[in-house]
Design a protein around this motif. Structure first.
Motif, PDB file in Angstrom:
ATOM      1  N   ASN A   9       0.947  -1.244  -0.172  1.00  0.00           N
ATOM      2  CA  ASN A   9       0.027  -0.026   0.079  1.00  0.00           C
ATOM      3  C   ASN A   9       0.832   1.259   0.148  1.00  0.00           C
ATOM      4  OD1 ASN A   9      -3.177  -0.307   0.294  1.00  0.00           O
ATOM      5  ND2 ASN A   9      -2.350  -2.020   1.377  1.00  0.00           N
ATOM      6  N   HIS A  10       0.226   2.424   0.218  1.00  0.00           N
ATOM      7  CA  HIS A  10       1.001   3.475   0.298  1.00  0.00           C
ATOM      8  C   HIS A  10       1.074   4.184   1.666  1.00  0.00           C
ATOM      9  CE1 HIS A  10       0.957   4.717  -4.178  1.00  0.00           C
ATOM     10  NE2 HIS A  10       1.728   3.347  -4.110  1.00  0.00           N
ATOM     11  N   LEU A  11       0.969   3.458   2.792  1.00  0.00           N
ATOM     12  CA  LEU A  11       0.991   3.830   4.219  1.00  0.00           C
ATOM     13  C   LEU A  11       2.449   4.524   4.347  1.00  0.00           C
ATOM     14  CD1 LEU A  11      -0.131   0.515   5.809  1.00  0.00           C
ATOM     15  CD2 LEU A  11      -1.371   2.543   5.252  1.00  0.00           C
ATOM     16  N   ASN A  12       2.205   5.891   4.581  1.00  0.00           N
ATOM     17  CA  ASN A  12       3.596   6.649   4.492  1.00  0.00           C
ATOM     18  C   ASN A  12       3.663   7.532   5.937  1.00  0.00           C
ATOM     19  OD1 ASN A  12       1.406   8.596   4.333  1.00  0.00           O
ATOM     20  ND2 ASN A  12       1.720   8.884   2.214  1.00  0.00           N
ATOM     21  N   GLU A  13       2.921   7.172   7.033  1.00  0.00           N
ATOM     22  CA  GLU A  13       3.192   7.690   8.322  1.00  0.00           C
ATOM     23  C   GLU A  13       3.805   6.684   9.114  1.00  0.00           C
ATOM     24  OE1 GLU A  13      -0.301   9.359   9.915  1.00  0.00           O
ATOM     25  OE2 GLU A  13      -0.468  10.857   8.217  1.00  0.00           O
ATOM     26  N   SER A  14       4.299   7.325  10.405  1.00  0.00           N
ATOM     27  CA  SER A  14       4.840   6.581  11.279  1.00  0.00           C
ATOM     28  C   SER A  14       3.872   5.612  11.888  1.00  0.00           C
ATOM     29  CB  SER A  14       5.644   7.483  12.476  1.00  0.00           C
ATOM     30  OG  SER A  14       4.541   8.240  12.901  1.00  0.00           O
ATOM     31  N   PHE A  15       4.402   4.430  12.398  1.00  0.00           N
ATOM     32  CA  PHE A  15       3.428   3.537  13.238  1.00  0.00           C
ATOM     33  C   PHE A  15       3.151   4.376  14.482  1.00  0.00           C
ATOM     34  CE2 PHE A  15       2.089   0.016  15.642  1.00  0.00           C
ATOM     35  CZ  PHE A  15       1.785  -0.869  14.585  1.00  0.00           C
ATOM     36  N   PRO A  16       1.629   4.256  14.508  1.00  0.00           N
ATOM     37  CA  PRO A  16       0.795   5.042  15.771  1.00  0.00           C
ATOM     38  C   PRO A  16       1.468   4.478  17.120  1.00  0.00           C
ATOM     39  CG  PRO A  16      -0.679   4.198  14.006  1.00  0.00           C
ATOM     40  CD  PRO A  16       0.438   3.769  13.726  1.00  0.00           C
TER      41      PRO A  16
END
Length: 486
Positions: free
Chosen positions: A432-439
């Motif tokens: 996918n395009h998950l592009n943030e830091s892991f919560p």
């Protein structure tokens, strides 16, 4: 008749009644069952023991007490009327002499046993009282005897999944079974007799269940089926039937179950299907169907809809409106089509859905937040599409969700609400395009077994303590090429 003769007659009758009361079934029928017992052996003593104790129970004077045996009332003679030894993994090569002596049988189920590619017992056709006959999966072989047509009381006939054969004329016996309600010829080679068979079936006016799956039919669906207006279950899957679905099938108003999957059917689903108000199960998967009529929302009893592996190019704009008419729909499978456009937000109004698979299409746009209203959902598979945007926070509302697959899309952002998915077993977010830091505040559900996050563009570092806290059942974790440092 003199007093002596009357006394003798009374003695005979009284003695017979006394014998039946003491000994149960008539002695000749008991001997027949013991002969049957002698003919049977376990297929494999090690792999298939007599699990149900069917043979071990066949002892004692009263055979009416033996497992699988049922007798009529004593005042009717106490005869053996039912023999059910289905799925006991027994084997025999000759049961004819024993079976032919059970003249009062009305119900006979031999399914799930092994008769070693022998012919059907000739004595079977002498059991004129039979109304139920099931010899499915028994490894009988050879020609189907035309004398089966003499069993005119039959209402249920299942000869499926055997090596039985038929020639061009030998199916005419079916037309003699005018009371037949259930017919399964599934798995038999009937390609050469299909034309004859269609004509005969069109004359079996009491049929409610017809299974002709896997019979290698290669002709179009016959319009003569509409003559059998009593049909409730129609199964024609795994054949080679070409052409379009006849519009006249929409007149079969009593259909509750229709399976035409794995054929070569093309064209659109007839609009006349909107008349099938009793239909609960519709499976047209693995064909070449190209269109779904808007009127499908009129199928007010539909619970199961599988149109996967076809050539559909769009989800009907009103599919989500089915909640007003089809509130009972629980299974929806449209995977591996050519669906384009967005997922209708009104899909979230089908509140009884437990299974949704839209994978392997060309769907684009965001995942509708309204899908979070599907509070009975167990499986949601949207993989291999072109979906984009943030994953809706509302999906965390679905506490029943066990399997969530959003892989191979263009979605971004992992919502904290996923920690509320208390039943989740599989979470697949690969490619996918998950592009943030892991919560950092995300706590994976304790039920989670598989978590796949590879091939994304996330940033930062995530510790095992963050990933594994409260995740004692996690067995498969893939963070490769996710962008995360661990």
């Amino acid at each position: 008749m003199g007093v002596t003769s009357l006394s003798l007659l009374y003695c005979v009758v009284f003695s017979t009644i006394l014998f039946l009361c003491v000994h149960g079934c008539p002695p000749n029928e008991r001997r027949a069952l013991l002969s049957l017992k002698a003919a049977f052996t376990d297929t494999d003593q090690m792999a298939f023991p007599d699990t149900y104790g069917i043979l071990k129970s066949w002892v004692g004077a009263d055979c009416c007490l033996w497992k699988g045996v049922h007798c009529d009332e004593m005042e009717l003679g106490g005869h053996v009327t039912q023999l059910d030894i289905s799925n006991f993994y027994l084997s025999a090569v000759d049961i004819d002499s024993a079976l032919s002596q059970l003249k009062h049988l009305k119900y006979l189920d031999l399914s799930g046993n092994d008769f070693g590619l022998t012919s059907l017992p000739p004595g079977l056709v002498s059991l004129k009282n039979l109304s139920y006959l099931n010899i499915a999966r028994t490894d009988f072989a050879g020609n189907i005897p035309t004398q089966l047509g003499n069993l005119s009381s039959l209402r249920h006939l299942d000869v499926s999944d055997n090596s039985l054969l038929s020639d061009n004329t030998s199916l005419e016996w079916l037309s003699s079974l005018s009371l037949l309600e259930y017919l399964s010829l599934s798995g038999l080679y009937l390609e050469d007799v299909q034309t004859t068979l269609w004509d005969i079936i069109g004359r079996l006016f009491h049929l409610t269940h017809l299974d002709l799956s896997g019979c290698l039919f290669n002709s179009t669906l016959p319009i003569s089926l509409q003559n059998v207006s009593s049909l409730a279950v129609l199964v024609f899957n795994n054949n080679e039937m070409p052409g379009s679905i006849p519009s006249l099938m929409g007149n079969m108003s009593k259909l509750t179950f229709l399976d035409l999957s794995s054929n070569w059917l093309d064209g659109s689903i007839p609009t006349s299907f909107s008349n099938l108000h009793s239909l609960e199960h519709l499976d047209l998967s693995k064909n070449e169907i190209m269109g779904i009529p808007l009127a499908i929302t009129n199928l007010t009893g539909l619970r199961y809809l599988d149109l996967s592996a076809n050539m559909l190019n769009g989800i009907p704009s009103n599919l989500g409106d089915m909640h007003t008419n089809v509130g009972s729909l629980s299974y929806l499978d449209l995977h591996q089509n050519q669906l384009e456009g967005t997922i209708p937000s009104s899909l979230g109004s089908l509140f009884n859905l437990t299974y949704v698979d839209l994978s392997g299409n060309r769907l684009s746009g965001p995942i509708p937040p309204t899908l979070g209203n599907l509070l009975s959902l167990v499986v949601l598979d949207l993989q291999d599409n072109q979906l984009e945007g943030s994953i809706p926070f509302s999906l965390g509302n679905i506490s029943t969700l066990k399997h969530l697959n959003l892989s191979d899309n263009q979605s971004g952002d992992l919502p904290l609400s996923f920690g509320q998915l208390s039943s989740l077993v599989t979470l697949d977010l690969r490619n996918n395009h998950l592009n943030e830091s892991f919560p950092s505040l995300l706590t994976l559900p304790s039920s989670l077994h598989t978590f796949l996050l590879s091939n994304n563009s996330m940033t930062g570092t995530v510790s095992d303590q963050v990933l594994l806290r409260n995740s004692s059942r996690l067995a498969e974790l893939d963070l490769s090429y996710s962008g995360l440092n661990t």
